[in-house]
Enzyme design. Structure first.
Site, PDB file in Angstrom:
ATOM      1  CG  HIS A 178      11.014  27.419  46.187  1.00 44.30           C
ATOM      2  ND1 HIS A 178      11.622  26.925  45.605  1.00 44.30           N
ATOM      3  CD2 HIS A 178      11.671  28.551  46.310  1.00 44.30           C
ATOM      4  CE1 HIS A 178      12.680  27.384  45.049  1.00 44.30           C
ATOM      5  NE2 HIS A 178      12.847  28.672  45.643  1.00 44.30           N
ATOM      6  CD1 TRP A 220      13.812  21.789  46.875  1.00 48.76           C
ATOM      7  CD2 TRP A 220      14.386  23.483  45.629  1.00 48.76           C
ATOM      8  NE1 TRP A 220      14.651  22.593  47.602  1.00 48.76           N
ATOM      9  CE2 TRP A 220      15.026  23.568  46.719  1.00 48.76           C
ATOM     10  CE3 TRP A 220      14.616  24.456  44.635  1.00 48.76           C
ATOM     11  CZ2 TRP A 220      15.960  24.578  47.063  1.00 48.76           C
ATOM     12  CZ3 TRP A 220      15.462  25.424  44.839  1.00 48.76           C
ATOM     13  CH2 TRP A 220      16.047  25.673  46.136  1.00 48.76           C
ATOM     14  CD  GLU A 273      11.929  31.941  41.998  1.00 49.23           C
ATOM     15  OE1 GLU A 273      11.932  32.819  42.740  1.00 49.23           O
ATOM     16  OE2 GLU A 273      12.353  30.524  42.305  1.00 49.23           O
ATOM     17  CD  GLU A 303      15.072  37.163  45.399  1.00 52.61           C
ATOM     18  OE1 GLU A 303      14.977  37.125  44.031  1.00 52.61           O
ATOM     19  OE2 GLU A 303      15.218  36.138  46.198  1.00 52.61           O
ATOM     20  CE1 TYR A 324       9.513  26.801  50.732  1.00 57.81           C
ATOM     21  CE2 TYR A 324       9.223  26.596  53.182  1.00 57.81           C
ATOM     22  CZ  TYR A 324       9.051  27.410  51.978  1.00 57.81           C
ATOM     23  OH  TYR A 324       8.053  28.143  51.648  1.00 57.81           O
ATOM     24  NE  ARG A 338      10.032  36.637  43.058  1.00 64.70           N
ATOM     25  CZ  ARG A 338      11.420  36.793  43.217  1.00 64.70           C
ATOM     26  NH1 ARG A 338      11.612  38.288  43.071  1.00 64.70           N
ATOM     27  NH2 ARG A 338      12.123  36.053  43.806  1.00 64.70           N
ATOM     28  NE  ARG A 372      13.346  34.329  50.374  1.00 63.32           N
ATOM     29  CZ  ARG A 372      13.819  33.161  49.841  1.00 63.32           C
ATOM     30  NH1 ARG A 372      13.095  32.894  48.523  1.00 63.32           N
ATOM     31  NH2 ARG A 372      14.472  32.391  50.282  1.00 63.32           N
ATOM     32  CG  ASP A 431       9.964  31.778  47.298  1.00 64.39           C
ATOM     33  OD1 ASP A 431       9.059  31.100  46.895  1.00 64.39           O
ATOM     34  OD2 ASP A 431      11.138  31.877  46.740  1.00 64.39           O
ATOM     35  CD  GLU A 450       9.388  34.479  45.313  1.00 67.32           C
ATOM     36  OE1 GLU A 450       9.688  35.084  46.251  1.00 67.32           O
ATOM     37  OE2 GLU A 450      10.050  33.962  44.824  1.00 67.32           O
TER      38      GLU A 450
HETATM   39  C1  CS2 Z   1      14.209  31.645  45.136  1.00 69.87           C
HETATM   40  C2  CS2 Z   1      15.522  31.202  44.276  1.00 69.87           C
HETATM   41  O1  CS2 Z   1      14.974  33.847  44.983  1.00 69.87           O
HETATM   42  C3  CS2 Z   1      14.121  33.374  45.228  1.00 69.87           C
HETATM   43  O2  CS2 Z   1      12.745  33.695  45.115  1.00 69.87           O
HETATM   44  O3  CS2 Z   1      13.045  31.026  44.794  1.00 69.87           O
HETATM   45  O4  CS2 Z   1      16.578  31.285  45.398  1.00 69.87           O
HETATM   46  C4  CS2 Z   1      15.808  30.199  43.530  1.00 69.87           C
HETATM   47  O5  CS2 Z   1      15.355  28.930  44.436  1.00 69.87           O
HETATM   48  C5  CS2 Z   1      16.776  29.928  42.802  1.00 69.87           C
HETATM   49  O6  CS2 Z   1      17.033  31.258  41.952  1.00 69.87           O
HETATM   50  C6  CS2 Z   1      16.541  28.630  41.820  1.00 69.87           C
HETATM   51  O7  CS2 Z   1      17.733  28.827  40.900  1.00 69.87           O
HETATM   52 MG    MG Z   2      11.395  32.570  44.795  1.00 72.15          MG
END
Ligand code: CS2
Ligand code: MG
Length: 407
Positions: A217, A407, A267, A344, A159, A288, A147, A215, A241
């Site tokens: 986010h 975020w 996630e 992951e 970020y 995810r 990643r 990612d 992602e």
């Molecule tokens: C991230 C995570 O792993 C990922 O893909 O998006 O690190 C995420 O920011 C954290 O799990 C938040 O707790």
């Molecule tokens: Mg993520």
């Protein structure tokens, strides 16, 4: 086998973790991960104040019934706190059942569908040279899928990574722990301009074969995500992602119409309901969710079975804020299900491994849960007691004009 005890262990070996320890009248111990990053004590209370008393005396073998009892019986459905608590109970019960059977948990889920679990690792850099070094370092650790996250010119933090350096160097920023949320600045246009140049450089350096992930986010609108997916097509990503805040499931139709870049989402989701449109309309390619956050093995298996009907694969969330208990639960599922995609993997700190002894292994790009009966993770409570809980928050994100952003 009756449940005799349900203890909540809160420990902080490098970062905070919440673990449920279920003991039975015949002397067995099972573990479930209940860690919800930045909101840990809410789940600890949900478990010890509300769920634990319901478990005592129950038949530990009745996993499905217990899941439904906690889910439907609470009246209030879904939500990250509830589903993390139910997940912890569910995983601990699967751990116990597999120990009774004398088998590693994956055997109870149908046995191994593969010999190893392909894992991806994280690389990041403030600028290109730092990023390329980070990718090489991951490759040296054995990762074969990476990643890629990059700093954006004009923005101070990289970020979406767990312990970004604190530009202000202020107090409390240590191992990603913050007594108050730190604040980061975001500029969508600068990011959209910069990111394709990063992937072009990475492809030029590493060639066409290395699987690359990215990612977003949740930071883009559907039309921005569509534009990014299209711009990244020449660099052949394994997945993009969380390109949008996907609770707007309909919005993904727009993204999908414009790009063939594969999409991974979920996630922050905790229920199959969050995926209904995404899966039925084949708007994503990878699911995810984490076992820890989405109701445990019982719920995740149903989710993956639904996804399989639409040729959608797994990509279980595995950052460092999932404890080794949650990680192991994911690995047993990964090995057993047919529609596995990728896993992951962020290795934990030595302190974390001191508390959580585990049988899973990582070798030559592949994870394996090991052959220990049950989940294959035990918690050293004496070690856990040495690492006291400390409040910690994820960062908060603002646009340049101060508006709070995802975020
Ligand atoms: C991230 C995570 O792993 C990922 O893909 O998006 O690190 C995420 O920011 C954290 O799990 C938040 O707790
Ligand atoms: Mg993520």
């Amino acid at each position: 086998m009756r449940i005799a005890g349900a203890d909540v262990i809160v420990t902080s070996p490098g970062r905070n973790f919440v673990t449920l320890e279920i003991t039975t009248d015949d002397g067995l111990t099972g573990y479930g991960d209940a860690t919800l990053n930045g909101r840990e004590l809410a789940v600890a209370s949900y478990l010890s104040d509300h769920v634990g008393p319901l478990l005592i005396g129950r038949d530990a073998h009745r996993i499905e019934d217990t899941w439904q009892y906690l889910h439907r019986g609470a009246y209030w459905r879904r939500g990250p706190v509830t589903m993390a608590a139910i997940a912890a109970v569910d995983v601990a019960l699967w751990d116990l059942k597999a120990q009774v059977a004398g088998l590693p948990l994956y055997q109870l889920l149908g046995g191994a569908s593969r010999t190893g679990i392909r894992a991806y690792g994280h690389a990041s850099g403030r600028d290109l040279p730092e990023l390329l070094d980070s990718i090489r370092a991951r490759q040296e650790q054995g990762f074969r899928s990476i990643r890629v996250q990059s700093g954006v010119p004009g923005l101070e933090t990289i970020y979406g990574i767990s312990a970004a350096p604190d530009p202000a160097g202020g107090p409390g920023r240590e191992n990603g722990r913050h007594p108050q949320p730190s604040e980061e600045t975001w500029d969508t246009q600068a990011y959209l301009r910069h990111l394709p140049t990063v992937f072009e450089a990475v492809r030029n350096e590493f060639g066409p074969e290395l699987p690359l992930l990215h990612d977003v986010h949740h930071r883009l609108t559907p039309i921005q995500a569509a534009k990014l997916g299209k711009a990244l097509e020449p660099y052949d990503l394994f997945w993009l992602e969380d390109c949008t805040p996907a609770e707007n499931q309909d919005g993904l139709r727009l993204v999908r119409q414009h790009t063939t870049t594969p999409l991974a989402i979920g996630e922050v989701f905790n229920s199959v309901v969050d995926y209904q449109t995404l899966i039925r309309e084949q708007l994503i390619d990878y699911v995810r969710s984490a076992v820890t956050h989405a109701g445990g093995i019982t719920a995740m298996r149903k989710l993956f079975d639904l996804a399989a009907q639409y040729q959608i694969k797994s990509g279980i969330h595995g950052p460092a804020d999932i404890s080794p208990v949650g990680m192991a639960a994911g690995l047993h599922l990964d090995l057993a299900i047919h529609n596995f995609g990728i896993q992951e993997f962020m290795p934990h700190s030595a302190e974390t491994y001191e508390v959580f002894r585990h049988s899973y292994t990582f070798r030559d790009g592949y994870l394996h849960p090991g052959e220990t009966p049950g989940l294959g993770v035990t918690v050293d409570r004496a070690a856990a007691a040495r690492f006291e809980y400390r409040p910690a928050y994820l960062p908060v994100n603002r646009l340049r004009d101060g508006t709070v952003h995802d975020w």
